[in-house]
Motif scaffolding. Structure first.
Motif, PDB file in Angstrom:
ATOM      1  N   UNK A   1       1.183  -1.130  -0.037  1.00  0.00           N
ATOM      2  CA  UNK A   1      -0.078  -0.064  -0.046  1.00  0.00           C
ATOM      3  C   UNK A   1       0.700   1.296   0.024  1.00  0.00           C
ATOM      4  N   UNK A   2       0.510   2.200  -1.054  1.00  0.00           N
ATOM      5  CA  UNK A   2       1.488   3.303  -1.094  1.00  0.00           C
ATOM      6  C   UNK A   2       0.933   4.614  -0.148  1.00  0.00           C
ATOM      7  N   UNK A   3      -0.070   4.345   0.259  1.00  0.00           N
ATOM      8  CA  UNK A   3      -0.623   5.681   1.006  1.00  0.00           C
ATOM      9  C   UNK A   3      -1.371   6.572   0.247  1.00  0.00           C
ATOM     10  N   UNK A   4      -0.959   7.746   0.080  1.00  0.00           N
ATOM     11  CA  UNK A   4      -1.686   8.512  -1.027  1.00  0.00           C
ATOM     12  C   UNK A   4      -0.687   9.199  -1.846  1.00  0.00           C
ATOM     13  N   UNK A   5      -0.616   8.475  -3.133  1.00  0.00           N
ATOM     14  CA  UNK A   5       0.403   8.655  -4.241  1.00  0.00           C
ATOM     15  C   UNK A   5       0.351   9.897  -4.649  1.00  0.00           C
ATOM     16  N   UNK A   6       1.662  10.649  -5.045  1.00  0.00           N
ATOM     17  CA  UNK A   6       1.701  12.091  -5.381  1.00  0.00           C
ATOM     18  C   UNK A   6       1.826  12.945  -4.121  1.00  0.00           C
TER      19      UNK A   6
ATOM     20  N   UNK B   1      -2.211   1.821  -4.889  1.00  0.00           N
ATOM     21  CA  UNK B   1      -2.142   3.111  -4.613  1.00  0.00           C
ATOM     22  C   UNK B   1      -3.205   3.807  -3.687  1.00  0.00           C
ATOM     23  N   UNK B   2      -3.262   3.178  -2.391  1.00  0.00           N
ATOM     24  CA  UNK B   2      -4.217   3.406  -1.449  1.00  0.00           C
ATOM     25  C   UNK B   2      -3.762   3.276  -0.137  1.00  0.00           C
TER      26      UNK B   2
END
Length: 314
Positions: free
Chosen positions: A16-21, A177-178
């Protein structure tokens, strides 16, 4: 199925990337997450304690509110600790089984909350339209049965999703990406055809949450019709005031979800991190604000909170 010349590897671990960008802002973003989680846990735990320990709050409305507070705790705990681990420690790794377990509790709890809001609308309808029969209709036995039905419906409709996901081979990607796992968000990484997942998810949504919204709307149409037939202005005002907290919670629960759905459908030029933030608002806001709304607008709860927190026990 076409035979491949190489071995297909099905991912068993996802990231899980968290909040991408907004990776460089994760530490700052974690602050409202932490505050909302702490507020939700404290507020809902206090609400449950007060309702269960105060005989004067053992009425149907408060028992349904107790169920809602319990569901809020589960919903927050299913998502926020994982998000904080990503923000603070970059610990986004999650096994497939844990991912499926997380989405099971998120989706089932969301459906439970929707069902609780529906029975709370029914509670207000009985209280306003049949006030003299209120306690004889909504007995403790009936409330218990309603609670069992709500949770059986939520877990029963989401349980098949576990098997629909376990049959898939996840060979496309394992980067999500979440901040949390969700059904279609995970299924789209499968090599298999996922039309069964899509249509089952859609049917569950229509037969639970959408149906609940329709029935809540019908309940309030009947409530408003009964209220405006009351001869006294004070009686009308009092009746509408008893519905105020519930209406606020309905808007808070369904509003962000509807807005998120619309932005995903029509907001194709909206950056991905906005979609992720909106999805988190749907999870964070209701559990944090529900006990505050009822605490502010319900005098009986206010009095019990003051008694518990500020009265010295001898």
């Amino acid at each position: 199925m076409t035979t491949l010349n190489h071995t297909v590897v099905s991912h068993t671990v996802f990231y899980l990337l968290g909040i991408p960008g907004l990776e460089d802002q994760h530490m700052w973003i974690s602050i409202p997450f932490l505050i909302s989680y702490a507020t939700a846990m404290l507020g809902n735990s206090l609400l449950i304690f007060i309702i269960l320990t105060s005989p004067s709050l053992h009425g149907p409305m408060y028992l349904f509110l107790c169920m809602l507070a319990g569901a809020d705790i589960v919903l927050s705990t299913s998502t926020v600790p994982q998000a904080l681990a990503i923000f603070w420690f970059h610990a986004g790794g999650i096994s497939l089984d844990c991912c499926i377990t997380q989405l099971f509790f998120i989706h089932s709890t969301f459906i439970s909350e929707s069902g609780i809001l529906l029975v709370m609308a029914f509670d207000r309808y009985i209280a306003i339209c049949y006030p003299l029969r209120y306690t004889t209709i909504l007995t403790s036995s009936l409330i218990g049965k309603i609670g069992v039905i709500i949770f059986l419906r939520s877990y029963g409709t989401i349980l098949p999703i576990i098997f629909l996901l376990k049959r898939l081979t996840f060979c496309k990607n394992n980067i999500i990406p979440h901040t949390y796992c969700e059904h279609i968000g995970l299924a789209k990484y499968a090599c298999n055809n996922i039309w069964v997942n899509i249509w089952y998810g859609f049917s569950v949504l229509m037969s639970t949450v959408v149906l609940d919204v329709v029935l809540i709307f019908v309940s309030y149409v009947l409530i408003l019709r009964a209220v405006f037939r009351m001869p006294s202005r004070d009686a009308r005002h009092k009746a509408l005031n008893t519905c105020g907290s519930h209406v606020c919670i309905i808007i808070l629960f369904y509003g962000p979800g509807i807005f998120t759905t619309l932005t995903q459908r029509f907001g194709r030029h909206i950056p991905p991190h906005i979609h992720i933030l909106l999805a988190n608002v749907c999870i964070l806001a209701p559990p944090m604000l529900n006990p505050i709304i009822y605490g502010i607008k319900t005098k009986q709860i206010q009095e019990q909170v003051v008694h518990v927190l500020f009265t010295k026990h001898k």
